[in-house]
Design an enzyme around this catalytic site. Structure first.
Site, PDB file in Angstrom:
ATOM      1  N   ASP A   1     102.251  35.221 -39.292  1.00 11.27           N
ATOM      2  CA  ASP A   1     103.058  35.032 -40.876  1.00 11.27           C
ATOM      3  C   ASP A   1     103.443  33.429 -40.858  1.00 11.27           C
ATOM      4  OD1 ASP A   1     105.218  37.905 -42.068  1.00 11.27           O
ATOM      5  OD2 ASP A   1     106.414  35.961 -41.567  1.00 11.27           O
TER       6      ASP A   1
ATOM      7  N   ARG B   1      99.852  47.713 -42.729  1.00  9.98           N
ATOM      8  CA  ARG B   1     100.035  48.995 -42.050  1.00  9.98           C
ATOM      9  C   ARG B   1     100.070  49.960 -43.022  1.00  9.98           C
ATOM     10  NH1 ARG B   1     107.104  48.958 -42.772  1.00  9.98           N
ATOM     11  NH2 ARG B   1     106.044  46.991 -44.572  1.00  9.98           N
TER      12      ARG B   1
ATOM     13  N   ARG C   1      97.325  40.488 -47.311  1.00 10.36           N
ATOM     14  CA  ARG C   1      98.171  41.630 -46.809  1.00 10.36           C
ATOM     15  C   ARG C   1      97.473  42.973 -46.437  1.00 10.36           C
ATOM     16  NH1 ARG C   1     104.177  41.524 -46.209  1.00 10.36           N
ATOM     17  NH2 ARG C   1     104.161  39.274 -46.279  1.00 10.36           N
TER      18      ARG C   1
ATOM     19  N   TYR D   1     112.972  30.537 -46.466  1.00 13.13           N
ATOM     20  CA  TYR D   1     114.181  31.298 -45.429  1.00 13.13           C
ATOM     21  C   TYR D   1     114.528  30.173 -44.473  1.00 13.13           C
ATOM     22  CZ  TYR D   1     110.446  34.938 -46.844  1.00 13.13           C
ATOM     23  OH  TYR D   1     110.257  35.928 -48.048  1.00 13.13           O
TER      24      TYR D   1
ATOM     25  N   ARG E   1     100.445  48.667 -33.274  1.00  4.72           N
ATOM     26  CA  ARG E   1     101.805  48.051 -33.925  1.00  4.72           C
ATOM     27  C   ARG E   1     102.354  49.376 -32.876  1.00  4.72           C
ATOM     28  NH1 ARG E   1     106.222  48.938 -36.380  1.00  4.72           N
ATOM     29  NH2 ARG E   1     106.968  46.238 -37.918  1.00  4.72           N
TER      30      ARG E   1
HETATM   31  O1  1CP Z   1      97.022  40.481 -43.615  1.00  6.11           O
HETATM   32  C1  1CP Z   1      97.086  39.671 -43.735  1.00  6.11           C
HETATM   33  O2  1CP Z   1      97.682  38.581 -45.883  1.00  6.11           O
HETATM   34  C2  1CP Z   1      97.480  38.681 -43.192  1.00  6.11           C
HETATM   35  C3  1CP Z   1      99.009  38.551 -42.510  1.00  6.11           C
HETATM   36  C4  1CP Z   1      99.297  38.154 -43.430  1.00  6.11           C
HETATM   37  C5  1CP Z   1     100.523  36.975 -44.291  1.00  6.11           C
HETATM   38  C6  1CP Z   1      99.416  36.665 -45.505  1.00  6.11           C
HETATM   39  C7  1CP Z   1     101.465  38.887 -42.629  1.00  6.11           C
HETATM   40  C8  1CP Z   1     101.689  39.737 -42.032  1.00  6.11           C
HETATM   41  N1  1CP Z   1     102.133  38.183 -44.143  1.00  6.11           N
HETATM   42  C9  1CP Z   1     101.255  36.788 -44.506  1.00  6.11           C
HETATM   43  C10 1CP Z   1     102.714  35.839 -45.732  1.00  6.11           C
HETATM   44  C11 1CP Z   1     103.588  36.699 -45.586  1.00  6.11           C
HETATM   45  N2  1CP Z   1     104.815  36.264 -44.807  1.00  6.11           N
HETATM   46  C12 1CP Z   1     104.332  35.528 -46.824  1.00  6.11           C
HETATM   47  C13 1CP Z   1     103.305  35.479 -48.162  1.00  6.11           C
HETATM   48  C14 1CP Z   1     102.565  36.137 -48.900  1.00  6.11           C
HETATM   49  C15 1CP Z   1     103.522  37.669 -49.712  1.00  6.11           C
HETATM   50  O3  1CP Z   1     104.030  36.764 -50.440  1.00  6.11           O
HETATM   51  O4  1CP Z   1     103.247  38.394 -49.533  1.00  6.11           O
HETATM   52  C16 1CP Z   1     105.944  36.086 -47.057  1.00  6.11           C
HETATM   53  C17 1CP Z   1     106.906  35.558 -48.054  1.00  6.11           C
HETATM   54  C18 1CP Z   1     106.199  36.359 -45.112  1.00  6.11           C
HETATM   55  C19 1CP Z   1     107.524  36.883 -45.055  1.00  6.11           C
HETATM   56  C20 1CP Z   1     107.365  38.702 -44.432  1.00  6.11           C
HETATM   57  N3  1CP Z   1     106.362  38.600 -43.151  1.00  6.11           N
HETATM   58  C21 1CP Z   1     108.076  39.299 -45.227  1.00  6.11           C
HETATM   59  C22 1CP Z   1     109.387  39.174 -45.513  1.00  6.11           C
HETATM   60  C23 1CP Z   1     109.251  39.241 -47.203  1.00  6.11           C
HETATM   61  C24 1CP Z   1     110.116  38.911 -48.003  1.00  6.11           C
HETATM   62  O5  1CP Z   1     110.064  40.163 -49.372  1.00  6.11           O
HETATM   63  O6  1CP Z   1     111.056  38.547 -47.727  1.00  6.11           O
HETATM   64  C25 1CP Z   1     108.022  40.240 -44.169  1.00  6.11           C
HETATM   65  C26 1CP Z   1     108.570  41.563 -43.792  1.00  6.11           C
HETATM   66  C27 1CP Z   1     107.512  40.013 -43.279  1.00  6.11           C
HETATM   67  C28 1CP Z   1     106.254  40.948 -42.131  1.00  6.11           C
HETATM   68  C29 1CP Z   1     105.070  40.489 -42.612  1.00  6.11           C
HETATM   69  N4  1CP Z   1     104.359  40.024 -42.162  1.00  6.11           N
HETATM   70  C30 1CP Z   1     102.716  40.532 -42.369  1.00  6.11           C
HETATM   71  C31 1CP Z   1     102.413  42.137 -41.849  1.00  6.11           C
HETATM   72  C32 1CP Z   1     101.665  42.754 -41.655  1.00  6.11           C
HETATM   73  C33 1CP Z   1     104.497  42.221 -42.061  1.00  6.11           C
HETATM   74  C34 1CP Z   1     104.607  43.665 -41.840  1.00  6.11           C
HETATM   75  C35 1CP Z   1     104.894  43.941 -40.331  1.00  6.11           C
HETATM   76  C36 1CP Z   1     104.948  45.327 -40.121  1.00  6.11           C
HETATM   77  O7  1CP Z   1     105.507  46.248 -40.092  1.00  6.11           O
HETATM   78  O8  1CP Z   1     104.228  45.066 -38.939  1.00  6.11           O
END
Ligand code: 1CP
Length: 341
Positions: free
Chosen positions: A73, A27, A23, A149, A36
């Site tokens: 994502d 943010r 990640r 999901y 953003r």
């Molecule tokens: O920087 C990075 O790692 C690259 C981008 C990336 C990756 C690899 C993002 C951007 N998401 C992910 C993977 C991801 N997304 C996972 C697997 C990894 C982990 O466990 O962290 C999962 C479960 C998600 C699903 C997801 N996307 C959620 C929900 C998590 C949950 O608890 O259910 C959320 C909130 C997101 C949004 C997201 N994805 C990525 C970002 C930067 C964001 C936040 C968006 C924002 O608020 O700006």
């Protein structure tokens, strides 16, 4: 010059232990928040190749990490399979339409991996500006985690709906997993063809399953993805990461190169099991980044355990949005400094 990250994936000697953070494009970076605010919507950001490239490269410029990870994502692929996706403040991702029966699975779009072309365009743009010495990691979710999901409709605490399927209609669930696996293999292959230097599969909710069911419903499909990628792309490292399954590790095998270790699993415990058969990636508790002292303590300890072994530094899960950027930079610099050979 080779890429330090890719060399470490294959267990080759490197001048220091490479480091990146899960990640890392997110943010906690003010420059991410600026984009953003301009775009307004997370999903729109992921669908714009120029923005994808810009955000992916931000941590490279700011922190000098050894690998960039594609900004996207894991839920973009199921969205393109036909489940409209939205992100709600305070809730997270939501699919209003979910998978309930055979018909829902049959209706899923098998052209999703082509429709997601904004990712491939983004990768090509990233590779134009990414320094030669750095690697680009492409990724997907694991079929199990993506399916949680698709079935639950959102993040879950109990996973009651999909686990009900595990025990009452496993055939239906396997049908869904098969379809997601097929799309994922095609998706990752196209990411590689577009220029990704490595790929990683995120299985964030593997730990929702008991041991035997984890292997049946999650690990087997991750193994299938790894096998298929290694068959076609020998020189592309495959990284698998399952969260919350440290106690199941002794049964994990497969044709992958790197195993992500979460922060609940002691690194020496993982090393004891895997020896140098795989490169281990991890695993500092991300909340240690709130304190430089706590960061230093963990980096030194992990470096000591992994000295002389196959290792890539990372966090044991994603970086949190309110971590000071300065502390993230401190972590990255320190990992390289204490392991310089
Ligand atoms: O920087 C990075 O790692 C690259 C981008 C990336 C990756 C690899 C993002 C951007 N998401 C992910 C993977 C991801 N997304 C996972 C697997 C990894 C982990 O466990 O962290 C999962 C479960 C998600 C699903 C997801 N996307 C959620 C929900 C998590 C949950 O608890 O259910 C959320 C909130 C997101 C949004 C997201 N994805 C990525 C970002 C930067 C964001 C936040 C968006 C924002 O608020 O700006």
């Amino acid at each position: 010059m080779g890429k330090v990250f890719v060399d470490a994936c294959f267990g080759k000697e490197t001048p220091y232990t490479p480091v990146w953070m899960m990640r890392q494009a997110g943010r906690y970076l003010p420059e991410y928040m600026e984009v953003r605010r301009k775009v307004g919507n997370f999903l729109d950001m992921t669908r714009n190749p120029e923005i994808v490239a810009e955000i992916t490269l931000q941590p490279i410029k700011r922190l000098d990490v050894d690998a960039a990870i594609l900004f996207s994502d894991i839920l973009n692929l199921p969205m393109e399979m036909g489940l409209p996706l939205r992100f709600e403040k305070g809730v997270g991702p939501i699919f209003d339409k979910t998978i309930n029966d055979e018909k829902d699975i049959e209706e899923l779009d098998e052209r999703a991996y082509e429709k997601i072309s904004y990712v491939y365009k983004g990768i090509k743009l990233i590779k134009k500006d990414l320094p030669e010495s750095k690697a680009l990691i492409g990724f997907s979710g694991s079929p199990w985690t993506v399916s949680t999901y698709m079935v639950e409709g959102r993040g879950s605490k109990q996973y009651a709906k999909i686990k009900k399927m595990v025990y009452t209609n496993p055939k239906l669930l396997h049908k869904l997993l098969d379809k997601v696996t097929d799309q994922t293999i095609k998706y990752l292959s196209k990411q590689i063809e577009s220029g990704a230097d490595a790929i990683m599969v995120f299985d964030s909710w593997g730990g929702a399953l008991e041991r035997e069911k984890f292997f049946e419903f999650s690990w087997e499909y991750m193994k299938e993805i790894a096998k298929s990628i290694k068959q076609n792309y020998k020189n592309i490292p495959v990284i698998l990461f399952s969260k919350g399954v440290g106690l199941y590790m002794s049964d994990m095998d497969g044709e992958f190169d790197v195993l992500g270790i979460d922060w609940n699993t002691p690194m020496d415990y993982a090393l004891d099991i895997f020896k140098d058969n795989y490169t281990l990636q991890g695993n500092m508790d991300p909340t240690r980044l709130y304190s430089k002292e706590a960061t230093k303590e963990a980096v030194i300890k992990i470096a000591e355990i992994m000295k002389g072994h196959r290792h890539i530094f990372n966090l044991g899960h994603g970086i949190l949005p309110d971590v000071p950027v300065e502390n993230a930079k401190y972590f990255v610099d320190l990992c390289k400094e204490v392991t310089r050979r």
